[in-house]
Design an enzyme around this catalytic site. Sequence first.
Site, PDB file in Angstrom:
ATOM      1  CG  HIS A 174      36.533 -23.012 -15.111  1.00 42.55           C
ATOM      2  ND1 HIS A 174      35.537 -22.265 -14.519  1.00 42.55           N
ATOM      3  CD2 HIS A 174      37.301 -23.473 -14.086  1.00 42.55           C
ATOM      4  CE1 HIS A 174      35.697 -22.269 -13.205  1.00 42.55           C
ATOM      5  NE2 HIS A 174      36.760 -22.996 -12.913  1.00 42.55           N
ATOM      6  CG  ASP A 178      32.971 -20.822 -16.408  1.00 41.89           C
ATOM      7  OD1 ASP A 178      33.111 -21.911 -16.997  1.00 41.89           O
ATOM      8  OD2 ASP A 178      33.583 -20.530 -15.361  1.00 41.89           O
ATOM      9  CB  SER A 235      35.519 -23.475  -9.986  1.00 44.80           C
ATOM     10  OG  SER A 235      36.318 -22.328  -9.854  1.00 44.80           O
TER      11      SER A 235
END
Length: 204
Positions: free
Chosen positions: A15, A60, A155
Amino acid sequence: GGSIIKANIILTAAHCVHGYSIEQLRIRAGTSRCQKSGIVKKVENVYEHPEYDSLTYHNDIAILKIIKPLHFDATISPINLISKCTAVSENAIGIVTGWGISPNLESFVFSNNLRVVRLPRATDEDCANVYQQFNVTTMICFGGNGGDDACLSDSGGPVLVHTSDNSTEVIGIVSFGIGKMTTNVNYAKRKLRNEITRTGQIAT
């Protein structure tokens, strides 16, 4: 964030790169300062997991191949993927690093310096109770105990563990949530190694 796996291979969350062109992407290495110092490299190719789901965050995972390999030295070095395809211990402590935005800051700005936090693993049951999209095969949770946590915009960075032989290995990638939910690298290790070998054109 991301993890240096090989001199020309960076592991991150899908992402973090999904929807961006290669021309928009850069990686910075060799510094603990946010967007300062170190060296900056351009990206040659992006390989998202073919089953990445942007709605549920399943799979992910992404690999970046950079154009010019990094030169390893005292400030730049690779990290190993988890070496054994076994379940992560229920009492494992995950080490998360990043420059993310802390909720304790008065304004939403990135930390100037790289920060480190140690988070206990949360049970799969607790994860499932909090996150409807939790997948026990592809996800693992750390933190979420009301104490320290990963920060917003951490992230893509690694979740590390110390192993019994005193090495440090990547077992997850910070993905989403307040938990903090991470993508479990362990389940995809063989796929990752095959992809790293193919894209990096180097032995693993």
